[in-house]
Design a protein around this motif. Structure first.
Motif, PDB file in Angstrom:
ATOM      1  N   GLY A  28     -44.592 -12.564-102.169  1.00 51.26           N
ATOM      2  CA  GLY A  28     -45.154 -11.393-102.830  1.00 51.26           C
ATOM      3  C   GLY A  28     -46.640 -11.155-102.637  1.00 51.26           C
ATOM      4  N   PHE A  29     -47.293 -11.975-101.833  1.00 49.43           N
ATOM      5  CA  PHE A  29     -48.713 -11.776-101.566  1.00 49.43           C
ATOM      6  C   PHE A  29     -48.886 -10.787-100.418  1.00 49.43           C
ATOM      7  CE2 PHE A  29     -48.739 -16.077-103.418  1.00 49.43           C
ATOM      8  CZ  PHE A  29     -49.729 -15.937-104.376  1.00 49.43           C
ATOM      9  N   ARG A  30     -50.010 -10.093-100.413  1.00 47.35           N
ATOM     10  CA  ARG A  30     -50.439  -9.322 -99.247  1.00 47.35           C
ATOM     11  C   ARG A  30     -51.320 -10.260 -98.441  1.00 47.35           C
ATOM     12  NH1 ARG A  30     -54.259  -5.307 -97.425  1.00 47.35           N
ATOM     13  NH2 ARG A  30     -55.586  -5.464 -99.247  1.00 47.35           N
ATOM     14  N   VAL A  31     -51.079 -10.378 -97.150  1.00 44.42           N
ATOM     15  CA  VAL A  31     -51.742 -11.398 -96.338  1.00 44.42           C
ATOM     16  C   VAL A  31     -52.418 -10.777 -95.129  1.00 44.42           C
ATOM     17  CG1 VAL A  31     -51.406 -13.553 -95.043  1.00 44.42           C
ATOM     18  CG2 VAL A  31     -49.966 -13.061 -97.038  1.00 44.42           C
ATOM     19  N   THR A  32     -53.646 -11.220 -94.874  1.00 45.98           N
ATOM     20  CA  THR A  32     -54.366 -10.884 -93.648  1.00 45.98           C
ATOM     21  C   THR A  32     -54.708 -12.198 -92.960  1.00 45.98           C
ATOM     22  OG1 THR A  32     -55.324  -8.900 -94.656  1.00 45.98           O
ATOM     23  CG2 THR A  32     -56.426  -9.770 -92.698  1.00 45.98           C
ATOM     24  N   VAL A  33     -54.465 -12.249 -91.653  1.00 47.53           N
ATOM     25  CA  VAL A  33     -54.740 -13.468 -90.886  1.00 47.53           C
ATOM     26  C   VAL A  33     -55.873 -13.212 -89.897  1.00 47.53           C
ATOM     27  CG1 VAL A  33     -53.806 -15.164 -89.251  1.00 47.53           C
ATOM     28  CG2 VAL A  33     -52.360 -14.280 -91.098  1.00 47.53           C
ATOM     29  N   ALA A  34     -56.806 -14.151 -89.833  1.00 43.69           N
ATOM     30  CA  ALA A  34     -57.911 -14.116 -88.872  1.00 43.69           C
ATOM     31  C   ALA A  34     -57.873 -15.410 -88.065  1.00 43.69           C
ATOM     32  CB  ALA A  34     -59.237 -13.983 -89.601  1.00 43.69           C
ATOM     33  N   ALA A  35     -58.183 -15.316 -86.771  1.00 37.34           N
ATOM     34  CA  ALA A  35     -58.103 -16.474 -85.884  1.00 37.34           C
ATOM     35  C   ALA A  35     -59.334 -17.367 -85.934  1.00 37.34           C
ATOM     36  CB  ALA A  35     -57.863 -16.013 -84.449  1.00 37.34           C
ATOM     37  N   GLY A  37     -63.556 -17.856 -88.119  1.00 39.70           N
ATOM     38  CA  GLY A  37     -64.416 -17.469 -89.224  1.00 39.70           C
ATOM     39  C   GLY A  37     -65.067 -16.110 -89.058  1.00 39.70           C
ATOM     40  N   VAL A  38     -65.415 -15.737 -87.833  1.00 44.19           N
ATOM     41  CA  VAL A  38     -66.047 -14.432 -87.590  1.00 44.19           C
ATOM     42  C   VAL A  38     -65.075 -13.316 -87.941  1.00 44.19           C
ATOM     43  CG1 VAL A  38     -67.011 -12.904 -85.823  1.00 44.19           C
ATOM     44  CG2 VAL A  38     -67.650 -15.320 -85.856  1.00 44.19           C
ATOM     45  N   GLU A  39     -63.835 -13.426 -87.456  1.00 43.96           N
ATOM     46  CA  GLU A  39     -62.820 -12.418 -87.786  1.00 43.96           C
ATOM     47  C   GLU A  39     -62.558 -12.377 -89.285  1.00 43.96           C
ATOM     48  OE1 GLU A  39     -59.109 -12.660 -85.691  1.00 43.96           O
ATOM     49  OE2 GLU A  39     -60.104 -12.830 -83.753  1.00 43.96           O
ATOM     50  N   ALA A  40     -62.507 -13.532 -89.910  1.00 47.76           N
ATOM     51  CA  ALA A  40     -62.250 -13.597 -91.350  1.00 47.76           C
ATOM     52  C   ALA A  40     -63.360 -12.904 -92.134  1.00 47.76           C
ATOM     53  CB  ALA A  40     -62.102 -15.043 -91.798  1.00 47.76           C
ATOM     54  N   LEU A  41     -64.599 -13.132 -91.731  1.00 50.42           N
ATOM     55  CA  LEU A  41     -65.724 -12.504 -92.417  1.00 50.42           C
ATOM     56  C   LEU A  41     -65.671 -10.980 -92.261  1.00 50.42           C
ATOM     57  CD1 LEU A  41     -68.021 -13.523 -94.154  1.00 50.42           C
ATOM     58  CD2 LEU A  41     -69.446 -13.626 -92.107  1.00 50.42           C
ATOM     59  N   GLU A  42     -65.272 -10.505 -91.093  1.00 48.72           N
ATOM     60  CA  GLU A  42     -65.115  -9.065 -90.878  1.00 48.72           C
ATOM     61  C   GLU A  42     -64.017  -8.501 -91.779  1.00 48.72           C
ATOM     62  OE1 GLU A  42     -64.419  -8.754 -86.674  1.00 48.72           O
ATOM     63  OE2 GLU A  42     -66.525  -9.173 -86.192  1.00 48.72           O
ATOM     64  N   CYS A  43     -62.910  -9.208 -91.880  1.00 49.94           N
ATOM     65  CA  CYS A  43     -61.814  -8.768 -92.761  1.00 49.94           C
ATOM     66  C   CYS A  43     -62.271  -8.762 -94.209  1.00 49.94           C
ATOM     67  CB  CYS A  43     -60.605  -9.689 -92.619  1.00 49.94           C
ATOM     68  SG  CYS A  43     -59.782  -9.615 -91.025  1.00 49.94           S
ATOM     69  N   TYR A  44     -62.982  -9.796 -94.596  1.00 50.41           N
ATOM     70  CA  TYR A  44     -63.464  -9.907 -95.978  1.00 50.41           C
ATOM     71  C   TYR A  44     -64.397  -8.748 -96.317  1.00 50.41           C
ATOM     72  CZ  TYR A  44     -65.732 -11.586-100.160  1.00 50.41           C
ATOM     73  OH  TYR A  44     -66.222 -11.672-101.438  1.00 50.41           O
ATOM     74  N   ALA A  45     -65.248  -8.378 -95.368  1.00 44.43           N
ATOM     75  CA  ALA A  45     -66.210  -7.299 -95.606  1.00 44.43           C
ATOM     76  C   ALA A  45     -65.517  -5.953 -95.769  1.00 44.43           C
ATOM     77  CB  ALA A  45     -67.216  -7.229 -94.465  1.00 44.43           C
ATOM     78  N   GLY A  46     -64.322  -5.805 -95.181  1.00 48.65           N
ATOM     79  CA  GLY A  46     -63.651  -4.516 -95.198  1.00 48.65           C
ATOM     80  C   GLY A  46     -62.650  -4.305 -96.315  1.00 48.65           C
ATOM     81  N   GLU A  47     -62.225  -5.368 -96.989  1.00 49.15           N
ATOM     82  CA  GLU A  47     -61.164  -5.244 -97.980  1.00 49.15           C
ATOM     83  C   GLU A  47     -61.373  -6.173 -99.157  1.00 49.15           C
ATOM     84  OE1 GLU A  47     -57.077  -4.988 -96.718  1.00 49.15           O
ATOM     85  OE2 GLU A  47     -57.746  -5.201 -94.652  1.00 49.15           O
TER      86      GLU A  47
END
Length: 126
Positions: A28-35, A37-47
């Motif tokens: 039941g979680f909504r999940v975003t995957v980043a390969a 730390g740079v990708e993860a930080l970009e995802c974090y900044a956007g959502e």
């Protein structure tokens, strides 16, 4: 219907990331995957993200640097660290990193899910 809790996964091992993504989505979680730390930080900044699950050793930006960057923006974000490389005297064990849980690899997706439930104050079954 309430918004699903959004989990950001930073993991460079593709199969491990896919297995965890599928399990958490099924729960039941909504999940975003980043390969990394740079990708993860970009995802974090956007959502809006409710929790971070990260490996420590990744290309481009390691997990500890990622946690430091995110902690500057949100000191209370729950973080689950998956690693096989943590030493007894690791700085991540210091209270200033809380809320943070460290799990040794290999980690069962159910263990991560249970840890997220506890950290987010959710019942164990979604």
């Amino acid at each position: 219907m309430p918004e699903a809790f959004h989990i950001l996964i930073a993991e460079d091992e593709v199969l491990a990331a896919m297995a965890l993504e599928d399990f958490l989505a099924f729960k039941g979680f909504r999940v975003t995957v980043a390969a990394n730390g740079v990708e993860a930080l970009e995802c974090y900044a956007g959502e809006r993200v409710h929790a971070l699950v990260t490996d420590l050793r990744m290309p481009k930006m390691d997990g500890q640097t990622l946690i430091q960057e995110i902690r500057e923006r949100d000191p209370a974000l729950p973080v689950v660290v998956m690693t096989g490389y943590l030493t007894q005297d690791s700085d991540l064990k210091h209270e200033r990193w809380k809320p943070l849980e460290i799990l040794s690899k290999p980690v069962n997706p159910r263990t991560i899910c249970d840890t997220l439930h506890r950290m987010l104050g959710l019942s164990q079954e979604v």
